[in-house]
Scaffold this active site. Structure first.
Site, PDB file in Angstrom:
ATOM      1  N   GLU A  51      51.349  46.599  41.334  1.00  0.00           N
ATOM      2  CA  GLU A  51      51.476  46.082  42.700  1.00  0.00           C
ATOM      3  C   GLU A  51      52.901  45.675  43.071  1.00  0.00           C
ATOM      4  OE1 GLU A  51      48.517  42.984  43.014  1.00  0.00           O
ATOM      5  OE2 GLU A  51      46.867  44.387  42.728  1.00  0.00           O
ATOM      6  N   GLU A  55      40.634  51.275  39.637  1.00  0.00           N
ATOM      7  CA  GLU A  55      39.868  50.053  39.941  1.00  0.00           C
ATOM      8  C   GLU A  55      38.890  50.324  41.081  1.00  0.00           C
ATOM      9  OE1 GLU A  55      42.474  46.663  40.502  1.00  0.00           O
ATOM     10  OE2 GLU A  55      43.783  47.274  38.862  1.00  0.00           O
TER      11      GLU A  55
HETATM   12  C1  XIL Z   1      41.051  40.784  39.623  1.00  0.00           C
HETATM   13  C2  XIL Z   1      39.878  40.386  38.745  1.00  0.00           C
HETATM   14  O1  XIL Z   1      38.819  41.277  38.978  1.00  0.00           O
HETATM   15  C3  XIL Z   1      39.461  38.978  39.002  1.00  0.00           C
HETATM   16  O2  XIL Z   1      38.500  38.555  38.033  1.00  0.00           O
HETATM   17  C4  XIL Z   1      40.649  38.045  38.947  1.00  0.00           C
HETATM   18  O3  XIL Z   1      40.265  36.749  39.323  1.00  0.00           O
HETATM   19  C5  XIL Z   1      41.749  38.526  39.872  1.00  0.00           C
HETATM   20  O4  XIL Z   1      42.082  39.844  39.530  1.00  0.00           O
HETATM   21  N1  XIL Z   1      44.167  44.413  41.307  1.00  0.00           N
HETATM   22  C6  XIL Z   1      44.301  44.338  39.963  1.00  0.00           C
HETATM   23  C7  XIL Z   1      43.274  43.623  39.160  1.00  0.00           C
HETATM   24  O5  XIL Z   1      45.207  44.955  39.386  1.00  0.00           O
HETATM   25  O6  XIL Z   1      43.827  43.043  38.011  1.00  0.00           O
HETATM   26  C8  XIL Z   1      42.571  42.581  39.970  1.00  0.00           C
HETATM   27  O7  XIL Z   1      41.536  42.024  39.196  1.00  0.00           O
HETATM   28  C9  XIL Z   1      42.054  43.187  41.237  1.00  0.00           C
HETATM   29  C10 XIL Z   1      43.170  43.723  42.095  1.00  0.00           C
END
Ligand code: XIL
Length: 635
Positions: A416, A544
């Site tokens: 990110e 994701e």
């Molecule tokens: C999220 C998790 O799912 C949550 O449990 C945590 O509280 C916050 O992070 N982008 C990413 C992930 O790269 O690591 C994130 O995961 C979601 C957005």
């Protein structure tokens, strides 16, 4: 085995004249086409967000003397897309008729939401369209009288339906208000448990033909269902009959001249069928379809199928689900910097090791997530002078990558790094990376004041574990400007690396598209991003994936709001969205190595109120699961 009347849109299409009737300004919908050549009985259901209706279509084939070909009890799966003004539902029936066939359609239609006028809510038509989408012929049918809220439509026999090669024929239920969008057909059975048990079949045959009325069948269905009896002779369908059963059933079927009978069972909307075949020669079979029911098996020729692992709430049922469907794991939180490197000179790999051990014991791959991120990272990493922070970066990446060396397939090295709210084409690779602003920045840039920190992180990761793949991972990469920013950034890194190290190899192997989507996501944007990333010579991973019912902002945040109920309509729309996405991924399987879903089930998801995953909180597969299994049935 069963010869279906007009099953194939024959290349030997009739050369009948086609009279043009001008353009028909209707969205061209791609529609389910039944693939079960064996089963002449197809089941569909139509519904919108508020109600449901059953549609039954019967098509006859007068070409084929003495036979009538039925598409009966056809279940359309409908999606209400919320009111396209020229909407309607349609199904492509080309596969069932041949040029010159005549059609007869009958169905019951119920639309409680339009009770007063449901008699003219729908107008069935058959359309023959040329390859250019122009309707060349159209047959309309009159509505039969309305009873209660149900309206029965039975058409007279149509004119012969003429079409040429490349034409398509569709049955369309035209809805004045334009709310229907028909999608998908589900005919496969999933799971091990037989749907029908205690089956007894009795009958007698003479001269290879079942005696009239000789076949009686009884058994118990595991829940309400519709049973279909279909009789064949020499593979040709003679008759088909349907009846509902609730639990136990007993039926005596008229076999008039058949050499074979099939009993098929559908339990409503569930994609479950069972087929019992009885033959006059004494053979027969009882066949719960052996469908591939595992996602990882289904996609074994295309890409790895992943999910996230969470140390805190793993249990036996979830473990079993992971092992059934997934072959690669990402730690939901356990490999984030705040967990692995909570303070200077102190590393903690207990959670990540537990996951990695589990993966190794069971033959799953592990993805390292993540090193350089503006979130979930301890303050020490970015504290001190720029020189100190460069050192922190190097020792952090070196220690963590070193610990997992040989045990992870690849690392999300930088996560990110591109900011939100990009409103123009990025003028350069570094223009939209997170810098020092409170709202859009990152502590890494604030400390280092050098846009090349991203490149340097990749070099450090490569030095620490030269065999690991390295990824740049981000969200909203379907958005055109952010897509472009990512393409420019990654291209810059790879170009710089090639020049500096005099090599042809990429430093960034793949762009990870996080893919936190919603029903609004436009898969054409997703496809365009994959195309763009292909252009710069990198692979793409879907890292994701989840599909929310409502859009959850553009800032990569979770949703901790109150759970709303998942309506049948939304569940279907979500399934369709997953199917569309999987279709795009399959088209690009040559550069996509992995599709990872973010959340095993709706109960555990970071966006739980949005029901974004494939399984409900009880771990039961949702329509989204079936759509990922069989995307072609949900488009
Ligand atoms: C999220 C998790 O799912 C949550 O449990 C945590 O509280 C916050 O992070 N982008 C990413 C992930 O790269 O690591 C994130 O995961 C979601 C957005």
């Amino acid at each position: 085995m069963v010869k279906k009347c007009g099953l194939i849109l024959a290349a030997a299409a009739a050369a009948a004249a086609v009279s043009g009737t001008g353009a028909f300004a209707q969205t061209q919908w791609s529609i389910a086409v039944a693939e079960n050549e064996e089963n002449t009985v197809l089941n569909y259901t139509v519904y919108d967000s508020r109600d449901s209706a059953d549609v039954e279509a019967i098509a006859s084939c007068p070409n084929d003397d003495a036979s009538e070909y039925n598409i009966k009890g056809v279940m359309y799966q409908g999606v209400n897309y919320g009111g396209s003004p020229t909407g309607g539902i349609r199904t492509n029936i080309t596969a069932y008729i041949e040029p010159g066939d005549k059609l007869r359609i009958s169905f019951d239609y119920r639309s409680p939401s339009y009770e007063e006028n449901s008699a003219y809510d729908v107008t069935p038509v058959i359309e023959v369209k040329g390859p250019d989408g122009v309707v060349s012929q159209r047959y309309e049918f009159a509505a039969a009288p309305q009873s209660d809220v149900w309206t029965s439509y039975t058409s007279a026999e149509s004119e012969p339906v003429e079409f040429s090669e490349g034409d398509s024929v569709s049955l369309a239920l035209m809805n004045e208000r334009g709310f229907w969008h028909m999608k998908g057909l589900v005919i496969e059975r999933y799971g091990e448990t037989p749907f029908i048990s205690g089956l007894e079949i009795g009958g007698a045959a003479e001269g290879g033909v079942l005696r009239d009325g000789a076949v009686t069948v009884s058994g118990t269905a595991d829940g309400p269902c519709t049973l279909y009896t279909a009789f064949y002779n020499n593979g040709r369908l003679l008759s088909v009959d349907s009846r509902s059963a609730d639990g136990s059933f007993e039926l005596s079927a008229q076999s008039s001249g058949a050499d074979e009978m099939k009993l098929l069972a559908w339990d409503g909307m569930e994609p479950k069928t069972e087929e019992i075949t009885v033959r006059a020669d004494g053979n027969g079979s009882y066949k719960p379809e052996e469908a591939v029911s595992s996602l990882k098996e289904k996609y074994s020729g295309s890409f790895l199928i992943g999910n996230i692992y969470n140390n805190y709430n793993i249990n036996d049922a979830k473990t079993a689900l992971i092992l059934e469907h997934f072959n690669v794991l990402t730690g939901e939180n356990n490999m984030k910097p705040e967990v692995t490197a909570p303070s200077k000179n102190y590393y903690n790999f207990s959670q990540a090791d537990a996951m990695t051990d589990f993966a190794e014991e069971n033959g799953l791959d592990v993805i390292g997530h993540t090193f350089i991120w503006h979130k979930q990272s301890a303050a020490w990493l970015t504290e001190g002078t720029a020189d100190e922070v460069w050192d922190n970066m190097e020792s952090f990446i070196g220690n963590v990558a070193g610990h997992f060396k040989g045990r992870v397939k690849g690392w999300d090295v930088v996560n990110e790094a591109i900011r939100d709210n990009i409103d123009q084409v990025p003028p350069s690779w570094s223009y939209y990376i997170r810098k020092d602003s409170e709202a859009t920045g990152t502590p890494w840039f604030r400390a280092l004041r050098d846009s090349e920190y991203i490149y340097r992180a990749f070099v450090m990761a490569h030095e620490a574990d030269p065999d690991a793949e390295l990824y740049y991972n981000d969200y909203n990469l379907d958005m055109p400007y952010k897509r472009e920013a990512a393409a420019l950034l990654v291209k810059h890194i790879n170009d710089k690396y090639k020049q500096e190290y005099k090599t042809d190899e990429n430093l960034v192997d793949a762009i990870g598209m996080q893919s936190h989507y919603s029903l609004e996501t436009n898969v054409d944007d997703v496809r365009a991003s994959i195309d763009r990333f292909r252009e710069i010579g990198v692979k793409v991973n879907i890292t994701e994936l989840d599909v929310c019912i409502n859009r959850v902002g553009d800032n990569g945040e979770g949703d901790s709001g109150a759970a709303t109920e998942l309506s049948a309509s939304d569940e279907m729309k979500q399934a369709v969205k997953y199917a569309e996405l999987m279709t795009v991924y399959k088209e690009n399987a040559d550069i996509i190595d992995r599709v990872t879903f973010w959340g095993l089930n709706d109960g555990d998801s970071w966006r739980s109120p949005q029901h974004p995953t494939l399984f409900d909180a009880q771990l039961k597969p949702k329509k989204a699961f079936y759509a990922v299994m069989e995307p072609e049935n949900y488009r």
